[in-house]
Design a protein around this motif. Sequence first.
Motif, mmCIF file in Angstrom:
data_model
loop_
_atom_site.group_PDB
_atom_site.id
_atom_site.type_symbol
_atom_site.label_atom_id
_atom_site.label_comp_id
_atom_site.label_asym_id
_atom_site.label_seq_id
_atom_site.Cartn_x
_atom_site.Cartn_y
_atom_site.Cartn_z
ATOM 1 N N TRP B 20 9.826 17.497 22.889
ATOM 2 C CA TRP B 20 9.573 16.131 23.366
ATOM 3 C C TRP B 20 8.095 15.792 23.235
ATOM 4 N N ASP B 24 6.792 12.540 21.569
ATOM 5 C CA ASP B 24 5.807 11.693 22.237
ATOM 6 C C ASP B 24 4.720 11.276 21.244
ATOM 7 N N ARG B 25 4.140 12.290 20.583
ATOM 8 C CA ARG B 25 3.069 12.001 19.612
ATOM 9 C C ARG B 25 3.564 11.000 18.587
ATOM 10 N N LEU B 27 5.882 8.889 18.666
ATOM 11 C CA LEU B 27 6.159 7.548 19.184
ATOM 12 C C LEU B 27 4.856 6.776 19.365
ATOM 13 N N ASP B 28 3.784 7.504 19.722
ATOM 14 C CA ASP B 28 2.497 6.820 19.883
ATOM 15 C C ASP B 28 1.991 6.322 18.543
ATOM 16 N N LEU B 54 11.665 12.013 27.551
ATOM 17 C CA LEU B 54 10.773 10.883 27.240
ATOM 18 C C LEU B 54 10.791 9.866 28.374
ATOM 19 N N LYS B 55 9.711 9.098 28.478
ATOM 20 C CA LYS B 55 9.740 7.977 29.416
ATOM 21 C C LYS B 55 10.776 6.971 28.914
ATOM 22 N N ASP B 58 9.821 4.709 26.142
ATOM 23 C CA ASP B 58 9.722 5.379 24.844
ATOM 24 C C ASP B 58 11.099 5.584 24.236
ATOM 25 N N GLN B 59 12.036 5.941 25.098
ATOM 26 C CA GLN B 59 13.398 6.153 24.578
ATOM 27 C C GLN B 59 13.888 4.888 23.876
ATOM 28 N N SER B 61 12.095 2.275 22.692
ATOM 29 C CA SER B 61 11.338 1.899 21.476
ATOM 30 C C SER B 61 11.751 2.802 20.328
ATOM 31 N N MET B 62 12.061 4.065 20.638
ATOM 32 C CA MET B 62 12.517 4.967 19.580
ATOM 33 C C MET B 62 13.793 4.411 18.940
ATOM 34 N N ARG B 65 13.292 1.480 16.728
ATOM 35 C CA ARG B 65 12.568 1.712 15.476
ATOM 36 C C ARG B 65 13.383 2.497 14.462
#
Lengths: 464, 464
Positions: B20, B24-25, B27-28, B54-55, B58-59, B61-62, B65
């Motif tokens: 994760w 995280d990286r 996703l940033d 993940l927050k 973030d989940q 937005s992933m 995308r």
Amino acid sequence: MGMPTPVDLDTLDNGPEPSWEVLDRLLDQADDKALQAYLEELPLGELAFAVSHLKEADQLSMLERLPPDLAAQVLDEVPYIQVTEWLDDLKPQSAAAILEELPSDEQADLIGDLEEKDAEAILDEFEPEQAESLRELVRYDDEEAGGLMITEFLAYPAWYTVQNVVEDLRENAEEYNRYPSQYLFVVDDQRRLSGVMRMRDLLLKPMGARLDSFMQDDPHYVNHHDGMDVLDDFFDRFPLLGVPVLNQQQHLLGIVIRSDFMEAWGEKQDEDYMRSQGVMEEELRSMPLLRRMRGRLPWLTANIFLSIVAASVIAMNQDILAELIALAVFLPIVSGVSGNAGFQAVAVSMRELSLGVVRPEEVGRVVLKEMGLGLANGLILGLVLSGLAWFWQGNLWLGLVVGTAMAVNTMFSAVLGGCMPLMLKKMKLDPAVASGPILTTLTDMAGFFLVLSLAAFLMTRLAS
Amino acid sequence: MGMPTPVDLDTLDNGPEPSWEVLDRLLDQADDKALQAYLEELPLGELAFAVSHLKEADQLSMLERLPPDLAAQVLDEVPYIQVTEWLDDLKPQSAAAILEELPSDEQADLIGDLEEKDAEAILDEFEPEQAESLRELVRYDDEEAGGLMITEFLAYPAWYTVQNVVEDLRENAEEYNRYPSQYLFVVDDQRRLSGVMRMRDLLLKPMGARLDSFMQDDPHYVNHHDGMDVLDDFFDRFPLLGVPVLNQQQHLLGIVIRSDFMEAWGEKQDEDYMRSQGVMEEELRSMPLLRRMRGRLPWLTANIFLSIVAASVIAMNQDILAELIALAVFLPIVSGVSGNAGFQAVAVSMRELSLGVVRPEEVGRVVLKEMGLGLANGLILGLVLSGLAWFWQGNLWLGLVVGTAMAVNTMFSAVLGGCMPLMLKKMKLDPAVASGPILTTLTDMAGFFLVLSLAAFLMTRLAS
């Protein structure tokens, strides 16, 4: 695997008269035909029920009198543990004849679970090479791929054409009908797996096409020693009906069928549940009493000693209890309720482990999560209990003592319960079995200790 | 349903760095390509784990995308409850685009579990007739055949030849590849089911043969309102990969795939287990605290009141306890151990019910069976405990009291635990949930009562 004649599913609900009585009658008569006819017509779900109500002698004579293929169907219907009992007691010839009708994985499982001598006696009834391949299957653990695979599959050389395959299928249609797999495997002359295709792919190809011209190369596979968790993850991830099983030399040994695996997986969780409730050996109530005691007594005896350990906390504080006997009322409440808070956390951890969203290493994360929830719930429960205690015993300080004990112990128990399955799993112990006893003992001790030592601390106030 | 590229199953055990953090990286960074590539390469079992860490933002937005087909694969990996959360929060277009990639049964399940307005918003994104057929599926209960079936299946008129079918398969190979079933169905002009065949049967027939010349007529089927128990019995009994679902007018509506059913069945048992441990709403630790409290607090609060009821037996006998405080040590031991004897009996009954070897009407038989075993175990446990008590407290009469109480209460608890699941099932209550609380409360009360009243009866001897 053709389609049997239809069955009226309604008979499930409004079943006829208890069918073991009919069976009893039929068994007393010499009329095997009638017995067969009855069993073949028996509505869905009736069979296991009926058979499990017969005397053991009758169960055996029924199997001996049925044609092997029908007897094999009976075996499919009744609990596995019962089947092994029967095979141990049947004449080897009869047992072998019935086993002949089952797929290789079930043959191996059953033979593997028989007593040594019975197993050998039965294997001697098979043709030597079949017995040999069965002996190999039996060597596998029931919970590894090799122990779950069937050896009935279709494999052809890469240079075969669709034509060749179709001809082979035509010639052996009879036999292949028993093969559950929908895949064809392509192997080299060493029987190393080189490709795979679905049977229906053949429909879309010209008769002259070579298999290696349209097969999927690099097919997925599992190793014959892979465990059930690997298979579970595999079938979770890939919507395939089966997976080929290879040994270190990449030889194709067999396939694990999804539905076979799912069944085994379900049984495994069944047993985990039984053991988690302290039933250590598979039990059916049709089994003899002593056998059933063997399954239940060990845990109960262990349980006495564990609860003595917990209760010794009370023994050590008898004087405090003597000073305020009302505390005795709240000891089981505090330990009981907070114990349940712990079991909730165990359940969540067990589930998260099986879903793969938490890992044994993550004790830290679970501690934090459970601490927050345990504290929140603990405070509410503590308030409720202290209110009740105050109202019931008319003693505010008593309420304070038991309320505080409840709050603290609920948090403690939730944290403990949340971590235990992770830690046990890490220690390669079975969380289903070990979580319960440890948790109960520790939360009881902590609960008793908190109530009694807080009381001791406030005794002057309490007594007033 | 083709074969994806192989995956190294070893990565299961020695997984790489907690993934994760990598996610995280990624996703940033704005680099969607890299994110995709990473997710596509993610080893077996990693995905659910990674995403659940993940927050929530973030989940989402992933998912937004990713290309819909990949996002759909992500959905397949994570726990169901989490998926519904996401779909509620995603933009309707994105949600619909992802749902498009799933089979119809999953589409319906998910949409059915969304909040009304979200569901409607998403359905509006589908073409009208698809939305309509989805609305129909959604109307089914998740636990009936109609709710478990998929509507992707192959059906042809009886007069079609093998040639016709093969041509159709060729033309639509692309689409049909997503169809899991290995069967072809034959329907009349009313879409009433008249026959079935396995695709591979086509291989063995001449191109000119009409389907009705070799189809299996009178195929098995289930009614669209049949429940999971009917399906479970069906798949238990017949080694078929799927079963057609018909309505009252015998119209073919869809098929229930064995593996889909097995999955649903497993989840159902999962939830039963959670509820049996007092977790009333599905919980993942990644959920917000309040949500998790909602799942756990109700049962704990109820639990306080139940244990107050049990403890009131102690309250009513405080004077006896005051006279011989040592009794307080044995109250939790007797009630705890015999309570466990009861839970063993519950487990055996639950299992026998699910195996179909016992029926709700058979309370009488279970009482007898459990009475014998409960008495046998009770006597042994009673002897052990009285010995321990005598040795520990140096009071033979005390040993007699607690030993007798243990023996009697063990039998009582075993009988009670054995019958409870049958009786609850008969009353159409969920045995998994209700058995525990009732059993604990009653065995505690009985245990406390036995110890204290026996003590009262023998008090002269005890005190001496």
